[in-house]
Design an enzyme around this catalytic site. Sequence first.
Site, PDB file in Angstrom:
ATOM      1  N   LYS A 196      54.490   6.654  31.686  1.00 41.69           N
ATOM      2  CA  LYS A 196      55.168   7.824  32.252  1.00 41.69           C
ATOM      3  C   LYS A 196      54.698   9.134  31.631  1.00 41.69           C
ATOM      4  CE  LYS A 196      57.809   6.364  35.549  1.00 41.69           C
ATOM      5  NZ  LYS A 196      57.358   6.668  36.929  1.00 41.69           N
TER       6      LYS A 196
ATOM      7  N   TYR B 208      56.416   1.325  29.573  1.00 41.78           N
ATOM      8  CA  TYR B 208      56.904   2.268  30.580  1.00 41.78           C
ATOM      9  C   TYR B 208      56.758   3.710  30.083  1.00 41.78           C
ATOM     10  CZ  TYR B 208      60.379   4.291  33.846  1.00 41.78           C
ATOM     11  OH  TYR B 208      61.035   5.043  34.795  1.00 41.78           O
TER      12      TYR B 208
END
Length: 300
Positions: A169, A165
């Site tokens: 991101k 993640y």
Amino acid sequence: MAIDFKGRVAIVTGAGGGLGRQHALALAARGARVLVNDLGGAVDGSGAAVGAAQAVVDEIRAAGGEALANGASVTDFAAVQGMVQQAVDVWGRVDILVNNAGILRDKSFGKMDMDDFRLVVDVHLMGAAHCCKAVWAHMVAQQYGRIVMTTSSTGLYGNFGQANYGAAKLAQVGLMQTLAIEGAKHGIHVNALAPTAATRMTEGLMPEEVLAALKPEAVVPAMLVLAHESAPTRTILCAGAGTFEAAHVTLTQGLHLGIGPDVPEQLAARLTEVTDRSGEQVPQSGAAQGTNEVRLAQQR
């Protein structure tokens, strides 16, 4: 100055619930026509159902706004192109893209399956790239566009169990940096939002009293500012619990050590001077690094 979106057309991905739903409702409440995209899957990306997007569309219409539902997966470029065309066919343009769609597959890196790493990157990074690519020519043609990436404190600063993640991101910030440069002459502003909000993706990760303070609605003002015609560009806004900050990727003044056999030892000994943040800059492009390095070299 009132922040309104009359006459504007917005696409919000992952808008069937949580933060995306709040984004879509807020844009519609301030006059935008909104295409509500949501695959309708679980937090880990499994499953699909257009009902979530349609429910938000029904909410917007009940309040007197205009909205369309779309169930495309952002990982499917052809479907994303169809989504953008849907908005253009009905409303004639796309002014705003809010890249909000995302999934989680949390595990410590040592235990993480590479398929789970790849899928999270595919949804967050490639999903955002697909959406940006699909709207780009339309925004260039109309010489106007506002794109909001959704980054995260995990990408900016790290978080245990979220290597996939976090990588995806922070990659969105890298995408933002270059698209903002390339879009400048076309009136396209590209920014990133780092939200802290209690949604399906954060349930079970925080105590109840903390979750109560982190209402998704508290993040929405930052998105509205970044999506508005008065928006800055290449800005990372952080938002949570009604608090707003900005994050910057900076470059220190640096230290010229030249080329020689003992430079590794010199660098190790003087590393605190290299990392000293006094007088650091926020580069306007990647060229700033090379410019600074050559400048220091020529001063010797």
